[in-house]
Design an enzyme around this catalytic site. Structure first.
Site, PDB file in Angstrom:
ATOM      1  N   ARG A 190       0.838  -1.197   0.000  1.00 25.34           N
ATOM      2  CA  ARG A 190       0.000   0.000   0.000  1.00 25.34           C
ATOM      3  C   ARG A 190       0.873   1.246   0.000  1.00 25.34           C
ATOM      4  NH1 ARG A 190      -4.571   0.575   4.269  1.00 25.34           N
ATOM      5  NH2 ARG A 190      -5.132   2.280   2.868  1.00 25.34           N
ATOM      6  N   CYS A 247      -0.848   6.479   8.841  1.00 24.67           N
ATOM      7  CA  CYS A 247      -1.180   5.174   8.277  1.00 24.67           C
ATOM      8  C   CYS A 247      -2.329   5.401   7.310  1.00 24.67           C
ATOM      9  CB  CYS A 247      -1.535   4.185   9.386  1.00 24.67           C
ATOM     10  SG  CYS A 247      -2.850   4.754  10.488  1.00 24.67           S
TER      11      CYS A 247
END
Length: 289
Positions: A190, A247
Protein backbone atom coordinates in the site's frame (compact mmCIF):
# COMPACT_ATOMS: atom_id res chain seq x y z
CA UNK A 1 -4.88 -3.20 48.80
CA UNK A 2 -3.56 -0.33 46.65
CA UNK A 3 -2.82 -0.95 42.98
CA UNK A 4 0.83 -0.59 41.98
CA UNK A 5 1.60 1.87 39.19
CA UNK A 6 1.28 0.27 35.79
CA UNK A 7 4.40 -0.32 33.71
CA UNK A 8 4.36 1.85 30.63
CA UNK A 9 3.49 1.51 27.85
CA UNK A 10 3.32 -2.33 27.86
CA UNK A 11 2.28 -4.81 30.52
CA UNK A 12 2.86 -8.56 30.33
CA UNK A 13 0.07 -11.07 30.86
CA UNK A 14 1.82 -12.51 33.93
CA UNK A 15 2.16 -9.05 35.46
CA UNK A 16 -1.49 -8.26 34.80
CA UNK A 17 -2.57 -11.60 36.26
CA UNK A 18 -0.67 -10.79 39.45
CA UNK A 19 -2.60 -7.52 39.77
CA UNK A 20 -6.09 -8.97 39.35
CA UNK A 21 -6.33 -10.23 42.91
CA UNK A 22 -8.88 -9.56 45.66
CA UNK A 23 -8.70 -5.81 45.37
CA UNK A 24 -11.26 -3.10 44.67
CA UNK A 25 -8.64 -1.20 42.69
CA UNK A 26 -8.23 -3.48 39.68
CA UNK A 27 -7.21 -1.82 36.41
CA UNK A 28 -10.12 -1.13 34.09
CA UNK A 29 -9.73 -3.45 31.09
CA UNK A 30 -10.67 -2.37 27.56
CA UNK A 31 -11.19 -4.98 24.85
CA UNK A 32 -10.46 -3.10 21.62
CA UNK A 33 -10.61 -6.06 19.22
CA UNK A 34 -11.82 -5.01 15.77
CA UNK A 35 -11.85 -5.97 12.10
CA UNK A 36 -11.82 -3.17 9.53
CA UNK A 37 -13.45 -5.51 6.98
CA UNK A 38 -16.23 -6.48 9.39
CA UNK A 39 -16.98 -3.80 12.02
CA UNK A 40 -19.25 -6.19 13.96
CA UNK A 41 -16.65 -8.95 14.32
CA UNK A 42 -14.75 -7.53 17.29
CA UNK A 43 -17.83 -7.07 19.41
CA UNK A 44 -19.05 -10.56 18.48
CA UNK A 45 -15.68 -12.02 19.52
CA UNK A 46 -15.86 -10.09 22.79
CA UNK A 47 -19.22 -11.71 23.55
CA UNK A 48 -17.64 -15.15 23.06
CA UNK A 49 -14.88 -14.51 25.59
CA UNK A 50 -12.94 -11.62 27.09
CA UNK A 51 -10.81 -10.76 30.10
CA UNK A 52 -12.95 -10.66 33.26
CA UNK A 53 -14.73 -7.33 33.59
CA UNK A 54 -13.45 -5.93 30.30
CA UNK A 55 -15.46 -3.16 28.69
CA UNK A 56 -15.75 -3.36 24.90
CA UNK A 57 -14.25 -0.35 23.08
CA UNK A 58 -15.54 -0.14 19.49
CA UNK A 59 -13.18 1.59 17.07
CA UNK A 60 -15.93 3.46 15.21
CA UNK A 61 -18.22 4.30 18.14
CA UNK A 62 -15.81 4.81 21.03
CA UNK A 63 -12.30 5.40 19.66
CA UNK A 64 -13.19 7.68 16.74
CA UNK A 65 -15.25 10.79 16.19
CA UNK A 66 -17.99 11.58 13.72
CA UNK A 67 -16.96 12.08 10.12
CA UNK A 68 -17.46 15.56 8.70
CA UNK A 69 -19.77 16.41 5.84
CA UNK A 70 -16.67 16.52 3.62
CA UNK A 71 -15.82 12.96 4.58
CA UNK A 72 -12.21 11.84 4.25
CA UNK A 73 -11.12 15.30 3.07
CA UNK A 74 -11.45 16.51 6.67
CA UNK A 75 -10.24 14.12 9.32
CA UNK A 76 -10.03 10.87 7.39
CA UNK A 77 -11.89 7.60 7.86
CA UNK A 78 -11.36 7.50 11.64
CA UNK A 79 -11.26 11.09 12.90
CA UNK A 80 -10.22 11.71 16.46
CA UNK A 81 -13.15 12.03 18.85
CA UNK A 82 -13.65 15.41 20.45
CA UNK A 83 -11.86 15.71 23.75
CA UNK A 84 -15.17 16.29 25.51
CA UNK A 85 -16.73 13.28 23.79
CA UNK A 86 -13.91 10.92 24.68
CA UNK A 87 -13.85 12.21 28.26
CA UNK A 88 -17.58 11.38 28.48
CA UNK A 89 -16.85 7.87 27.17
CA UNK A 90 -14.23 7.35 29.88
CA UNK A 91 -16.70 8.57 32.50
CA UNK A 92 -19.30 6.05 31.29
CA UNK A 93 -16.68 3.27 31.55
CA UNK A 94 -16.03 4.21 35.19
CA UNK A 95 -12.61 5.69 34.47
CA UNK A 96 -11.31 8.67 36.41
CA UNK A 97 -7.99 10.51 35.93
CA UNK A 98 -6.20 8.20 38.40
CA UNK A 99 -7.77 4.90 37.28
CA UNK A 100 -5.28 2.33 35.93
CA UNK A 101 -6.35 1.18 32.46
CA UNK A 102 -5.12 -1.76 30.39
CA UNK A 103 -6.16 -2.02 26.72
CA UNK A 104 -5.87 -5.13 24.58
CA UNK A 105 -7.02 -6.66 21.32
CA UNK A 106 -6.54 -9.90 19.44
CA UNK A 107 -4.99 -8.43 16.28
CA UNK A 108 -1.44 -7.67 17.39
CA UNK A 109 -2.19 -4.45 19.23
CA UNK A 110 -3.18 -1.73 16.71
CA UNK A 111 -6.61 -1.03 18.20
CA UNK A 112 -5.36 -1.26 21.77
CA UNK A 113 -2.61 1.17 20.77
CA UNK A 114 -5.27 3.60 19.51
CA UNK A 115 -6.99 3.46 22.91
CA UNK A 116 -3.62 3.89 24.66
CA UNK A 117 -2.80 6.94 22.54
CA UNK A 118 -6.23 8.53 23.07
CA UNK A 119 -5.95 8.13 26.83
CA UNK A 120 -2.45 9.60 26.79
CA UNK A 121 -3.73 12.41 24.54
CA UNK A 122 -6.27 13.22 27.25
CA UNK A 123 -3.48 13.35 29.82
CA UNK A 124 -4.08 9.90 31.33
CA UNK A 125 -0.75 8.49 32.54
CA UNK A 126 -1.89 5.19 34.08
CA UNK A 127 -2.53 3.28 30.85
CA UNK A 128 -0.77 0.34 29.24
CA UNK A 129 -1.32 -2.16 26.44
CA UNK A 130 -1.44 -5.88 27.23
CA UNK A 131 1.57 -7.26 25.35
CA UNK A 132 0.39 -10.12 23.17
CA UNK A 133 -3.28 -9.42 23.78
CA UNK A 134 -5.88 -12.08 24.46
CA UNK A 135 -3.66 -14.92 23.18
CA UNK A 136 -0.88 -14.05 25.64
CA UNK A 137 -3.41 -13.80 28.44
CA UNK A 138 -4.78 -17.25 27.75
CA UNK A 139 -1.28 -18.71 27.32
CA UNK A 140 -0.42 -17.39 30.79
CA UNK A 141 -3.45 -19.17 32.25
CA UNK A 142 -5.65 -16.10 32.50
CA UNK A 143 -9.40 -16.73 32.78
CA UNK A 144 -11.85 -15.75 30.05
CA UNK A 145 -15.32 -14.46 30.88
CA UNK A 146 -18.55 -14.49 28.88
CA UNK A 147 -20.54 -12.14 31.09
CA UNK A 148 -21.24 -8.67 29.66
CA UNK A 149 -19.77 -5.79 31.62
CA UNK A 150 -22.14 -3.09 32.87
CA UNK A 151 -19.82 -0.57 34.51
CA UNK A 152 -20.90 2.04 36.98
CA UNK A 153 -20.12 5.53 35.63
CA UNK A 154 -17.38 7.43 37.41
CA UNK A 155 -18.67 9.64 40.23
CA UNK A 156 -17.00 12.72 38.74
CA UNK A 157 -16.94 13.54 35.00
CA UNK A 158 -13.55 13.01 33.40
CA UNK A 159 -11.99 16.43 32.64
CA UNK A 160 -11.32 17.30 28.99
CA UNK A 161 -7.84 18.62 29.60
CA UNK A 162 -5.40 20.19 27.14
CA UNK A 163 -3.85 17.75 24.63
CA UNK A 164 -0.91 15.86 26.12
CA UNK A 165 0.20 14.11 22.91
CA UNK A 166 1.24 16.09 19.82
CA UNK A 167 -0.60 15.98 16.51
CA UNK A 168 0.04 17.62 13.16
CA UNK A 169 -2.28 18.62 10.33
CA UNK A 170 -2.04 18.12 6.59
CA UNK A 171 -1.49 21.85 6.16
CA UNK A 172 1.53 21.76 8.49
CA UNK A 173 3.02 18.81 6.59
CA UNK A 174 2.54 20.69 3.33
CA UNK A 175 4.04 23.88 4.73
CA UNK A 176 7.13 22.26 6.31
CA UNK A 177 7.92 19.09 4.35
CA UNK A 178 11.66 19.21 5.10
CA UNK A 179 11.29 19.86 8.83
CA UNK A 180 9.51 16.60 9.66
CA UNK A 181 9.92 12.93 8.79
CA UNK A 182 6.68 11.08 8.10
CA UNK A 183 6.68 7.36 8.96
CA UNK A 184 3.86 5.41 7.30
CA UNK A 185 2.62 2.31 9.17
CA UNK A 186 0.77 0.71 6.25
CA UNK A 187 1.78 -2.54 4.54
CA UNK A 188 4.61 -2.06 2.02
CA UNK A 189 2.42 -2.75 -1.02
CA UNK A 190 0.00 0.00 0.00
CA UNK A 191 2.86 2.38 0.79
CA UNK A 192 4.39 1.81 -2.65
CA UNK A 193 1.01 2.29 -4.33
CA UNK A 194 0.82 -1.22 -5.79
CA UNK A 195 -2.68 -1.61 -4.34
CA UNK A 196 -5.18 0.63 -2.57
CA UNK A 197 -8.27 -1.14 -1.23
CA UNK A 198 -9.69 1.68 0.89
CA UNK A 199 -8.71 5.20 -0.08
CA UNK A 200 -9.05 7.65 -2.95
CA UNK A 201 -5.58 7.24 -4.45
CA UNK A 202 -2.71 4.78 -4.23
CA UNK A 203 0.72 5.87 -3.02
CA UNK A 204 2.16 7.81 -0.10
CA UNK A 205 3.00 11.29 1.14
CA UNK A 206 6.11 12.52 -0.69
CA UNK A 207 9.22 12.01 1.43
CA UNK A 208 7.53 9.53 3.79
CA UNK A 209 9.30 6.37 4.93
CA UNK A 210 7.67 3.02 5.58
CA UNK A 211 7.58 1.05 8.86
CA UNK A 212 4.87 -1.59 8.66
CA UNK A 213 3.34 -1.75 12.13
CA UNK A 214 3.39 -5.56 12.14
CA UNK A 215 7.20 -5.41 12.05
CA UNK A 216 7.02 -4.23 15.68
CA UNK A 217 5.89 -7.66 16.90
CA UNK A 218 7.38 -11.13 16.85
CA UNK A 219 5.89 -14.47 15.85
CA UNK A 220 4.35 -14.79 19.32
CA UNK A 221 2.34 -11.59 18.86
CA UNK A 222 4.35 -9.69 21.48
CA UNK A 223 6.31 -6.53 20.87
CA UNK A 224 9.98 -6.95 20.05
CA UNK A 225 12.48 -6.16 22.83
CA UNK A 226 13.02 -2.46 23.50
CA UNK A 227 16.58 -2.49 22.13
CA UNK A 228 15.41 -4.02 18.83
CA UNK A 229 12.65 -1.41 18.49
CA UNK A 230 15.07 1.39 19.32
CA UNK A 231 17.52 0.19 16.68
CA UNK A 232 14.76 -0.01 14.05
CA UNK A 233 13.45 3.52 14.63
CA UNK A 234 16.90 5.05 15.19
CA UNK A 235 17.80 3.80 11.70
CA UNK A 236 15.58 6.55 10.26
CA UNK A 237 18.19 9.03 11.50
CA UNK A 238 15.69 11.58 12.79
CA UNK A 239 15.07 12.68 16.40
CA UNK A 240 11.73 11.50 17.80
CA UNK A 241 10.40 15.03 18.18
CA UNK A 242 10.70 15.54 14.41
CA UNK A 243 8.87 12.31 13.50
CA UNK A 244 5.22 12.22 12.46
CA UNK A 245 3.34 8.92 12.30
CA UNK A 246 0.56 8.17 9.84
CA UNK A 247 -1.18 5.17 8.28
CA UNK A 248 -4.46 4.73 6.44
CA UNK A 249 -6.72 6.46 8.94
CA UNK A 250 -4.67 7.26 12.05
CA UNK A 251 -5.17 3.92 13.83
CA UNK A 252 -2.22 1.61 13.11
CA UNK A 253 0.08 4.64 13.25
CA UNK A 254 -0.51 4.51 17.01
CA UNK A 255 1.21 1.10 17.00
CA UNK A 256 4.44 2.75 15.81
CA UNK A 257 4.00 5.50 18.40
CA UNK A 258 3.60 2.83 21.08
CA UNK A 259 6.66 0.95 19.81
CA UNK A 260 8.78 4.10 19.94
CA UNK A 261 7.57 4.81 23.46
CA UNK A 262 8.44 1.24 24.48
CA UNK A 263 11.92 1.86 23.07
CA UNK A 264 12.32 5.04 25.12
CA UNK A 265 11.93 7.30 22.08
CA UNK A 266 9.32 9.85 23.12
CA UNK A 267 7.91 13.01 21.59
CA UNK A 268 6.83 11.97 18.09
CA UNK A 269 3.49 13.14 16.71
CA UNK A 270 0.42 11.64 15.05
CA UNK A 271 -1.12 12.83 11.80
CA UNK A 272 -4.71 11.80 12.63
CA UNK A 273 -6.23 12.12 9.15
CA UNK A 274 -3.41 10.09 7.60
CA UNK A 275 -3.55 8.77 4.04
CA UNK A 276 -7.36 8.68 3.91
CA UNK A 277 -7.44 12.44 4.43
CA UNK A 278 -4.31 13.29 2.42
CA UNK A 279 -5.27 11.27 -0.67
CA UNK A 280 -8.84 12.57 -0.80
CA UNK A 281 -7.65 16.03 -1.86
CA UNK A 282 -6.51 15.91 -5.52
CA UNK A 283 -4.39 19.04 -5.00
CA UNK A 284 -2.02 17.25 -2.60
CA UNK A 285 1.08 15.63 -4.06
CA UNK A 286 1.28 11.83 -4.15
CA UNK A 287 4.38 9.65 -4.49
CA UNK A 288 4.63 6.04 -5.62
CA UNK A 289 7.30 3.39 -5.54
Amino acid sequence: MPTLPLPSPLISATDLLARLGPSAAWPVLLDCSFDLADPKAGEAAHAKGHLPGARYAHLDRDLSGAKTARGAIDGGRHPLPTREGFAATLTAWGIGPDTPVVAYDNQGGPYAARAWWLLRWLGHSQVAVLDGGLAAWQAAGGPVDLAPCRPEPAATPYPARAPAMPTVSASLLQASPAALLVIDARAPERFRGDVEPLDAQAGHIPGARNRFFKDNIGADGRFLPADALKKAFAAFGTPAERIVHQCGSGVTACHNLLAMEAAGLTGSALYPGSWSEWSSDPERAVARG
